[in-house]
Write a protein that holds these residues in place. Structure first.
Motif, PDB file in Angstrom:
ATOM      1  N   VAL A 221       0.874  -1.210   0.222  1.00 30.41           N
ATOM      2  CA  VAL A 221      -0.112   0.013   0.040  1.00 30.41           C
ATOM      3  C   VAL A 221       1.004   1.113   0.176  1.00 30.41           C
ATOM      4  CG1 VAL A 221      -1.636   1.398   1.263  1.00 30.41           C
ATOM      5  CG2 VAL A 221      -1.902  -1.158   0.986  1.00 30.41           C
ATOM      6  N   LEU A 222       2.004   1.189   0.708  1.00 28.93           N
ATOM      7  CA  LEU A 222       2.842   2.425   0.889  1.00 28.93           C
ATOM      8  C   LEU A 222       3.492   2.546  -0.591  1.00 28.93           C
ATOM      9  CD1 LEU A 222       4.045   1.947   4.612  1.00 28.93           C
ATOM     10  CD2 LEU A 222       2.644   3.769   3.844  1.00 28.93           C
ATOM     11  N   LEU A 223       4.069   1.520  -1.133  1.00 35.21           N
ATOM     12  CA  LEU A 223       4.637   1.724  -2.369  1.00 35.21           C
ATOM     13  C   LEU A 223       3.809   2.212  -3.131  1.00 35.21           C
ATOM     14  CD1 LEU A 223       7.037   1.208  -4.098  1.00 35.21           C
ATOM     15  CD2 LEU A 223       6.163  -1.187  -4.410  1.00 35.21           C
ATOM     16  N   ALA A 224       2.731   1.815  -3.331  1.00 35.73           N
ATOM     17  CA  ALA A 224       1.626   2.144  -4.267  1.00 35.73           C
ATOM     18  C   ALA A 224       1.278   3.700  -4.061  1.00 35.73           C
ATOM     19  CB  ALA A 224       0.357   1.339  -4.171  1.00 35.73           C
ATOM     20  N   ALA A 225       1.011   4.013  -2.895  1.00 37.02           N
ATOM     21  CA  ALA A 225       0.596   5.568  -2.496  1.00 37.02           C
ATOM     22  C   ALA A 225       1.748   6.496  -2.874  1.00 37.02           C
ATOM     23  CB  ALA A 225       0.560   5.707  -1.254  1.00 37.02           C
ATOM     24  N   GLY A 226       2.996   5.947  -2.637  1.00 38.44           N
ATOM     25  CA  GLY A 226       4.168   6.687  -2.985  1.00 38.44           C
ATOM     26  C   GLY A 226       4.217   6.888  -4.495  1.00 38.44           C
ATOM     27  N   ILE A 227       4.176   5.855  -5.246  1.00 36.49           N
ATOM     28  CA  ILE A 227       3.993   5.955  -6.901  1.00 36.49           C
ATOM     29  C   ILE A 227       2.979   6.905  -7.326  1.00 36.49           C
ATOM     30  CG2 ILE A 227       3.717   4.431  -9.040  1.00 36.49           C
ATOM     31  CD1 ILE A 227       4.919   2.160  -7.802  1.00 36.49           C
ATOM     32  N   VAL A 228       1.756   6.729  -6.566  1.00 36.25           N
ATOM     33  CA  VAL A 228       0.618   7.726  -6.756  1.00 36.25           C
ATOM     34  C   VAL A 228       0.967   9.256  -6.596  1.00 36.25           C
ATOM     35  CG1 VAL A 228      -1.753   8.435  -6.563  1.00 36.25           C
ATOM     36  CG2 VAL A 228      -1.143   5.970  -6.745  1.00 36.25           C
ATOM     37  N   LEU A 229       1.695   9.342  -5.480  1.00 29.65           N
ATOM     38  CA  LEU A 229       2.222  10.880  -5.175  1.00 29.65           C
ATOM     39  C   LEU A 229       3.087  11.248  -6.228  1.00 29.65           C
ATOM     40  CD1 LEU A 229       2.499  10.544  -1.142  1.00 29.65           C
ATOM     41  CD2 LEU A 229       0.541  11.775  -2.593  1.00 29.65           C
ATOM     42  N   GLY A 230       3.877  10.385  -6.651  1.00 28.95           N
ATOM     43  CA  GLY A 230       5.140  10.725  -7.526  1.00 28.95           C
ATOM     44  C   GLY A 230       4.472  11.200  -8.886  1.00 28.95           C
ATOM     45  N   LEU A 231       3.478  10.546  -9.372  1.00 36.75           N
ATOM     46  CA  LEU A 231       2.697  11.066 -10.525  1.00 36.75           C
ATOM     47  C   LEU A 231       2.118  12.145 -10.484  1.00 36.75           C
ATOM     48  CD1 LEU A 231       1.206   7.469 -11.584  1.00 36.75           C
ATOM     49  CD2 LEU A 231       3.073   8.495 -12.406  1.00 36.75           C
ATOM     50  N   THR A 232       1.857  12.700  -9.250  1.00 42.03           N
ATOM     51  CA  THR A 232       0.817  13.819  -9.216  1.00 42.03           C
ATOM     52  C   THR A 232       2.076  14.985  -9.115  1.00 42.03           C
ATOM     53  OG1 THR A 232       1.057  13.663  -6.685  1.00 42.03           O
ATOM     54  CG2 THR A 232      -0.776  12.722  -7.881  1.00 42.03           C
ATOM     55  N   GLY A 233       3.396  14.826  -9.117  1.00 42.17           N
ATOM     56  CA  GLY A 233       4.203  15.567  -9.117  1.00 42.17           C
ATOM     57  C   GLY A 233       4.758  16.334  -7.633  1.00 42.17           C
ATOM     58  N   TRP A 234       4.502  15.374  -6.644  1.00 44.29           N
ATOM     59  CA  TRP A 234       5.093  15.750  -5.338  1.00 44.29           C
ATOM     60  C   TRP A 234       6.460  15.406  -5.224  1.00 44.29           C
ATOM     61  CZ3 TRP A 234       5.064  12.869  -0.210  1.00 44.29           C
ATOM     62  CH2 TRP A 234       5.457  13.703   0.973  1.00 44.29           C
ATOM     63  N   THR A 235       7.298  16.475  -4.859  1.00 41.28           N
ATOM     64  CA  THR A 235       8.684  16.423  -5.075  1.00 41.28           C
ATOM     65  C   THR A 235       9.384  15.465  -4.151  1.00 41.28           C
ATOM     66  OG1 THR A 235       8.964  19.053  -5.494  1.00 41.28           O
ATOM     67  CG2 THR A 235      10.872  17.990  -4.753  1.00 41.28           C
ATOM     68  N   TYR A 236       8.782  15.333  -2.887  1.00 35.50           N
ATOM     69  CA  TYR A 236       9.150  14.416  -1.766  1.00 35.50           C
ATOM     70  C   TYR A 236       8.630  13.062  -1.892  1.00 35.50           C
ATOM     71  CZ  TYR A 236      11.276  18.863  -0.359  1.00 35.50           C
ATOM     72  OH  TYR A 236      11.462  20.081  -0.390  1.00 35.50           O
ATOM     73  N   TRP A 237       8.155  12.540  -2.834  1.00 32.60           N
ATOM     74  CA  TRP A 237       7.390  11.263  -2.958  1.00 32.60           C
ATOM     75  C   TRP A 237       8.483  10.197  -2.746  1.00 32.60           C
ATOM     76  CZ3 TRP A 237       8.309   7.252  -6.175  1.00 32.60           C
ATOM     77  CH2 TRP A 237       9.148   7.332  -7.401  1.00 32.60           C
ATOM     78  N   LEU A 238       9.537  10.238  -3.297  1.00 29.62           N
ATOM     79  CA  LEU A 238      10.470   9.020  -3.186  1.00 29.62           C
ATOM     80  C   LEU A 238      10.898   9.054  -1.878  1.00 29.62           C
ATOM     81  CD1 LEU A 238      12.081   6.743  -4.491  1.00 29.62           C
ATOM     82  CD2 LEU A 238      13.631   8.413  -5.120  1.00 29.62           C
ATOM     83  N   LEU A 239      11.216  10.330  -1.017  1.00 30.41           N
ATOM     84  CA  LEU A 239      11.919  10.214   0.204  1.00 30.41           C
ATOM     85  C   LEU A 239      10.761   9.638   1.237  1.00 30.41           C
ATOM     86  CD1 LEU A 239      13.990  11.295   2.317  1.00 30.41           C
ATOM     87  CD2 LEU A 239      12.458  13.548   2.454  1.00 30.41           C
ATOM     88  N   ALA A 240       9.632  10.059   1.041  1.00 31.38           N
ATOM     89  CA  ALA A 240       8.315   9.658   1.717  1.00 31.38           C
ATOM     90  C   ALA A 240       8.381   8.030   1.849  1.00 31.38           C
ATOM     91  CB  ALA A 240       7.120  10.224   1.694  1.00 31.38           C
ATOM     92  N   THR A 241       8.234   7.350   0.446  1.00 33.85           N
ATOM     93  CA  THR A 241       8.272   6.079   0.306  1.00 33.85           C
ATOM     94  C   THR A 241       9.273   5.382   0.872  1.00 33.85           C
ATOM     95  OG1 THR A 241       7.138   6.627  -1.935  1.00 33.85           O
ATOM     96  CG2 THR A 241       8.050   4.326  -1.603  1.00 33.85           C
ATOM     97  N   GLU A 242      10.846   5.735   0.713  1.00 37.13           N
ATOM     98  CA  GLU A 242      11.776   5.131   1.278  1.00 37.13           C
ATOM     99  C   GLU A 242      11.579   5.196   2.669  1.00 37.13           C
ATOM    100  OE1 GLU A 242      15.364   6.161  -2.032  1.00 37.13           O
ATOM    101  OE2 GLU A 242      14.935   7.417  -0.300  1.00 37.13           O
ATOM    102  N   VAL A 243      11.351   6.210   3.477  1.00 38.28           N
ATOM    103  CA  VAL A 243      11.273   6.200   4.789  1.00 38.28           C
ATOM    104  C   VAL A 243      10.189   5.283   5.407  1.00 38.28           C
ATOM    105  CG1 VAL A 243      10.543   7.559   6.768  1.00 38.28           C
ATOM    106  CG2 VAL A 243      12.272   8.608   5.130  1.00 38.28           C
TER     107      VAL A 243
END
Length: 280
Positions: A221-243
């Motif tokens: 779920v967290l990985l999918a949410a991070g990818i979705v946030l990345g597609l929206t253009g959020w700058t810190y999506w990768l940091l949030a996903t990794e953490v």
């Protein structure tokens, strides 16, 4: 308690300490500078960089040294551990940051040379064991040996053909091959993972099966949410996903540590005691 069991527990605890050290270093740098980086790897270019590299190297050693609950888990931990140092040796490309290609190439060649030596040593000892008692390697052991050899060939070939591309792109590939096997290790601790993937029916994990599955679902779920946030253009999506994934891994590690060291579980089974973990 035997020396082997004590050492095993200390190494498991050390891995948690390493993750804590990375979190503290990254947090301190963020507070001091007042600026978030776009990923954990981006902290390589900050004062937290030396801790980032050192932690990844030490994590790699811990994961390789530790014996997994099953042969399948042991192989997954070994593959994750062997990939982790390369994540620290080859930084992620960042706009405005200069990559030291000479240092990257030097570090990569040194690490690949050590990998080759280690692989040959394991093969020699394994063949001697096979000659004496047979049964080596196991199915998962063979997968591990072939995978490491394949990764080594790719790394060496990449360096020989295009060092510029290696210096800018190897980080992402190494990170993928660190996270994926470790995620597999979580699945391999479910009862289904032990029986179906590892095919070791005598090592059921029903006591905490739901807990392990909850962590697997949380990671997906967290990985999918991070990818979705990345597609929206959020700058810190990768940091949030990794953490978030690292937090899940830390929780898994702590839970598994207590699970493996539970004296009640040992008392209820007649399986032979494992010489490394002390568990049955």
């Amino acid at each position: 308690m035997t020396t082997e069991v004590t050492t095993y527990r200390y190494v498991r605890f050390a891995l948690c300490c390493l993750l804590a050290g990375l979190a503290i270093s990254v947090g301190a740098e963020t507070i001091t500078s007042g600026e978030w980086q776009t990923s954990i790897s981006s902290y390589y270019y900050t004062p937290a960089g030396p801790v980032f590299t050192a932690v990844l190297c030490a994590l790699g050693v811990c994961l390789v040294v530790l014996r997994g609950y099953t042969d399948a888990e042991d192989t997954a931990l070994n593959l994750a551990g062997l990939s982790a140092p390369m994540v620290g040796f080859v930084p992620t490309p960042e706009i405005g940051q200069q990559i030291d290609k000479a240092a990257i190439v030097n570090n990569a060649w040194s690490y690949l040379a050590v990998m080759a030596i280690g692989w040959v040593v394991v093969l020699i000892f394994g063949l001697r064991k096979r000659a004496a008692a047979g049964g080596w390697p196991s199915r998962w052991g063979a997968i591990g040996l072939v995978s490491v050899a394949g990764a080594w060939v790719v790394g060496v070939g990449w360096l020989l053909i295009d060092q510029e591309s290696f210096a800018t792109k190897a980080h992402g590939l190494a990170a993928l091959f660190t996270f994926t096997p470790f995620a597999l290790a979580v699945v391999l601790n479910t009862d289904w993972g032990v029986r179906k993937i590892a095919q070791e029916a005598d090592k059921a994990r029903t006591r905490l099966d739901k807990t392990y599955w909850a962590l697997v679902v949380a990671m997906v779920v967290l990985l999918a949410a991070g990818i979705v946030l990345g597609l929206t253009g959020w700058t810190y999506w990768l940091l949030a996903t990794e953490v978030s994934l690292l937090v899940c891994f830390a929780i898994f590690w702590i839970i598994q540590s207590f699970d493996l060291m539970d004296p009640e579980r040992d008392a209820l089974t007649t399986r032979p005691r494992d010489p490394l973990t002390g568990s049955r």
